[in-house]
Design an enzyme around this catalytic site. Structure first.
Site, PDB file in Angstrom:
ATOM      1  N   GLN A 250       0.813  -1.213   0.000  1.00  7.36           N
ATOM      2  CA  GLN A 250       0.000   0.000   0.000  1.00  7.36           C
ATOM      3  C   GLN A 250       0.848   1.265   0.000  1.00  7.36           C
ATOM      4  O   GLN A 250       0.421   2.305  -0.509  1.00  7.36           O
ATOM      5  CB  GLN A 250      -0.938  -0.009   1.207  1.00  7.36           C
ATOM      6  CG  GLN A 250      -1.965  -1.131   1.167  1.00  7.36           C
ATOM      7  CD  GLN A 250      -2.850  -1.056  -0.067  1.00  7.36           C
ATOM      8  OE1 GLN A 250      -3.478  -0.042  -0.335  1.00  7.36           O
ATOM      9  NE2 GLN A 250      -2.882  -2.137  -0.854  1.00  7.36           N
ATOM     10  N   HIS A 253       1.291   3.283  -3.248  1.00  9.54           N
ATOM     11  CA  HIS A 253       0.264   4.174  -3.787  1.00  9.54           C
ATOM     12  C   HIS A 253       0.815   5.566  -4.051  1.00  9.54           C
ATOM     13  O   HIS A 253       0.467   6.208  -5.039  1.00  9.54           O
ATOM     14  CB  HIS A 253      -0.915   4.277  -2.815  1.00  9.54           C
ATOM     15  CG  HIS A 253      -2.036   3.351  -3.129  1.00  9.54           C
ATOM     16  ND1 HIS A 253      -2.937   3.595  -4.135  1.00  9.54           N
ATOM     17  CD2 HIS A 253      -2.412   2.185  -2.567  1.00  9.54           C
ATOM     18  CE1 HIS A 253      -3.822   2.614  -4.182  1.00  9.54           C
ATOM     19  NE2 HIS A 253      -3.522   1.742  -3.247  1.00  9.54           N
ATOM     20  N   GLU A 318      -7.922   4.180   7.093  1.00  8.13           N
ATOM     21  CA  GLU A 318      -8.725   3.712   5.964  1.00  8.13           C
ATOM     22  C   GLU A 318      -8.771   2.181   5.891  1.00  8.13           C
ATOM     23  O   GLU A 318      -9.836   1.573   5.878  1.00  8.13           O
ATOM     24  CB  GLU A 318      -8.114   4.287   4.685  1.00  8.13           C
ATOM     25  CG  GLU A 318      -8.759   3.837   3.403  1.00  8.13           C
ATOM     26  CD  GLU A 318      -8.029   4.358   2.185  1.00  8.13           C
ATOM     27  OE1 GLU A 318      -8.626   4.342   1.111  1.00  8.13           O
ATOM     28  OE2 GLU A 318      -6.849   4.764   2.302  1.00  8.13           O
ATOM     29  N   HIS A 319      -7.605   1.564   5.803  1.00 12.55           N
ATOM     30  CA  HIS A 319      -7.507   0.100   5.748  1.00 12.55           C
ATOM     31  C   HIS A 319      -6.909  -0.410   7.047  1.00 12.55           C
ATOM     32  O   HIS A 319      -5.861   0.083   7.480  1.00 12.55           O
ATOM     33  CB  HIS A 319      -6.582  -0.357   4.606  1.00 12.55           C
ATOM     34  CG  HIS A 319      -6.937   0.197   3.263  1.00 12.55           C
ATOM     35  ND1 HIS A 319      -6.203   1.208   2.659  1.00 12.55           N
ATOM     36  CD2 HIS A 319      -7.939  -0.110   2.415  1.00 12.55           C
ATOM     37  CE1 HIS A 319      -6.742   1.486   1.483  1.00 12.55           C
ATOM     38  NE2 HIS A 319      -7.798   0.707   1.310  1.00 12.55           N
ATOM     39  N   ASP A 352      -9.091  -3.636  -2.731  1.00 10.01           N
ATOM     40  CA  ASP A 352      -8.817  -2.595  -3.726  1.00 10.01           C
ATOM     41  C   ASP A 352      -9.299  -2.982  -5.114  1.00 10.01           C
ATOM     42  O   ASP A 352      -9.734  -2.125  -5.890  1.00 10.01           O
ATOM     43  CB  ASP A 352      -7.312  -2.321  -3.795  1.00 10.01           C
ATOM     44  CG  ASP A 352      -6.834  -1.363  -2.720  1.00 10.01           C
ATOM     45  OD1 ASP A 352      -7.690  -0.771  -2.034  1.00 10.01           O
ATOM     46  OD2 ASP A 352      -5.614  -1.195  -2.573  1.00 10.01           O
ATOM     47  N   HIS A 411     -45.276  30.199  12.719  1.00 12.63           N
ATOM     48  CA  HIS A 411     -45.381  28.753  12.859  1.00 12.63           C
ATOM     49  C   HIS A 411     -46.655  28.384  13.632  1.00 12.63           C
ATOM     50  O   HIS A 411     -47.407  27.487  13.256  1.00 12.63           O
ATOM     51  CB  HIS A 411     -44.167  28.197  13.627  1.00 12.63           C
ATOM     52  CG  HIS A 411     -42.903  28.125  12.830  1.00 12.63           C
ATOM     53  ND1 HIS A 411     -42.301  29.218  12.302  1.00 12.63           N
ATOM     54  CD2 HIS A 411     -42.121  27.053  12.501  1.00 12.63           C
ATOM     55  CE1 HIS A 411     -41.185  28.856  11.680  1.00 12.63           C
ATOM     56  NE2 HIS A 411     -41.052  27.528  11.780  1.00 12.63           N
TER      57      HIS A 411
END
Length: 426
Positions: A250, A253, A318-319, A352, A411
């Site tokens: 990862q 990336h 995230e992961h 992924d 109202h």
């Protein structure tokens, strides 16, 4: 007691870079607002050396491009999309319209209404993220979105054929070869040739992510996506080769992708540090992964699973991959994560690319308050009410008093009118 064997860049340095990106994006969006297609073309030429007669592909062009894609690639794309579609369809089934009589004559309900139009960004560059077409276009179509358009940048002056195939097979209604901030702004704002959308989704680099942030409000978005984040939680049952492989898998990336190991085993932590260096010596993408590891890699040794859980929830990554003897402990107790990968048999790459869960996930601690992209993101849960005359007169008396507490005279009059009109019919 928590011990850091390795830490990444300080937050102050990261924030300074983010501010520079924000100003660049602000100027690009402003230019497209005022100049439309002319600005899009100028920016595409500047950043991607790309200025075709039309950024939108015709149906004939799409079919010609797909014909150049190897048969095995098409079959692999179809396999991945079948998994993603199946899971998305099950998620959609779980979202039901409701209608209930809460009091005699008071009918309340909600409907799940798809967004009318969505713009999907599929990143290109060094890593043409074909899978992002499945995750965004296909999921939007399963949700029932009528118009789904997709943008992807050219790669070194060429159209990414496999990405176009994936977008078409996923069901995109319009496909544009257009990248970067100019693509995001064109989809959100609209130009002479691109009709604006109601929502933007999909991952991208820091500039694309910042564009989504600045365009949010005039359009909806899936979430604010930053660099890919990977956390591995491991104990003595894990091995350094797998931990290092999954961290670097990862880290490649991008140079700003955080990758963290939390472990109860100092032995594993030290072995992983050595194994990362060994693998970086032979990894083809080490030029990127090594920078991410150097600047954003972190190794934390903790006392036990409970402390690992606390540290993981603080990170809200995230992961999160769990390589422990009892991974279900984290499934049952961890609360802040984008997607969870339990046991050595699975890994983030499956999520992924192929297994069926969505890969567009919350970053930068957003997992504290949101999950990732799924069919529900493309649906608006809208309420409605129907009331009988008798129920209106009954509810109205309460509404008059409650409105007067807040000094909302108008109202109160709305409610009083119903009491006077429908109370007489009883």
């Amino acid at each position: 007691m928590t011990m850091f064997l390795k830490q990444g860049k300080p937050q102050e340095e990261i924030a300074q870079h983010d501010a520079q990106v924000a100003e660049t994006v602000r100027q690009i969006i402003k230019k497209i607002e005022f100049e439309g297609d002319a600005a899009v073309r100028e920016l595409s030429l500047q950043f991607d050396n790309w200025s075709p007669l039309s950024f939108r592909l015709t149906e004939e062009q799409i079919l010609d491009i797909i014909s150049t894609v190897p048969k095995q690639t098409i079959e692999d794309i179809k396999f991945a999309q079948s998994n993603i579609r199946r899971f998305a369809e099950e998620q959609r089934k779980a979202l039901k319209d409701i209608e209930v009589e809460t009091l005699p004559g008071v009918i309340l309900g909600h409907k799940n209404i798809p967004v009318n139009s969505v713009g999907c960004y599929i990143p290109g560059g060094r890593y043409p993220m074909v899978a992002s077409a499945h995750m965004s276009v296909l999921t939007a179509k399963v949700a029932g979105v009528k118009r789904v358009i997709a943008c992807t940048p050219p790669i070194r002056g060429e159209i990414p054929a496999a990405t176009v195939a994936a977008m078409h097979l996923a069901g995109a209604d319009e496909i544009y070869i257009l990248g970067g901030v100019q693509a995001m702004a064109a989809m959100a704002i609209g130009t002479e040739t691109i009709e604006p959308v109601d929502m933007l989704v999909g991952p991208g680099n820091a500039y694309v992510a910042e564009a989504k942030r600045q365009l949010y409000g005039r359009v909806g978005i899936d979430l604010f996506a930053g660099p890919t984040e990977t956390l591995i939680i491991a104990d003595e049952t894990a091995d350094a080769e797998m931990v290092a492989t999954d961290l670097l898998g990862q880290a490649e990336h991008g140079p700003t992708s955080p990758c963290v190991l939390i472990t109860t085993s100092e032995k594993l932590a030290r072995e992983t540090l050595e194994e990362v260096e060994r693998q970086l010596a032979v990894l083809p993408t080490a030029d990127v992964a090594s920078v991410a590891w150097r600047d954003y890699g972190t190794v934390i040794v903790v006392e036990d699973e409970e402390e690992a859980l606390r540290e993981a929830d603080k990170l809200a990554f995230e992961h999160v991959q769990v390589l422990t003897k009892n991974p279900d402990y984290f499934l049952e107790n961890l609360t802040n994560y984008g997607s969870l990968f339990l046991g050595p048999e699975t890994n983030v790459a499956y999520g992924d690319k192929v297994i069926g869960t969505n890969h567009t996930l919350p970053t930068k601690k957003a997992a504290r308050y949101t999950g990732g992209l799924w069919v529900g993101k493309f649906l608006k849960t809208c309420t409605y009410q129907k009331v009988s005359k008798e129920a209106s007169a009954f509810i109205g008396e309460y509404a008059v008093r409650l409105c007067e507490i807040e000094n909302f005279a108008g109202h109160a009059q709305q409610a009083r009118l119903r009491v006077e009109r429908y109370g007489k019919s009883q």
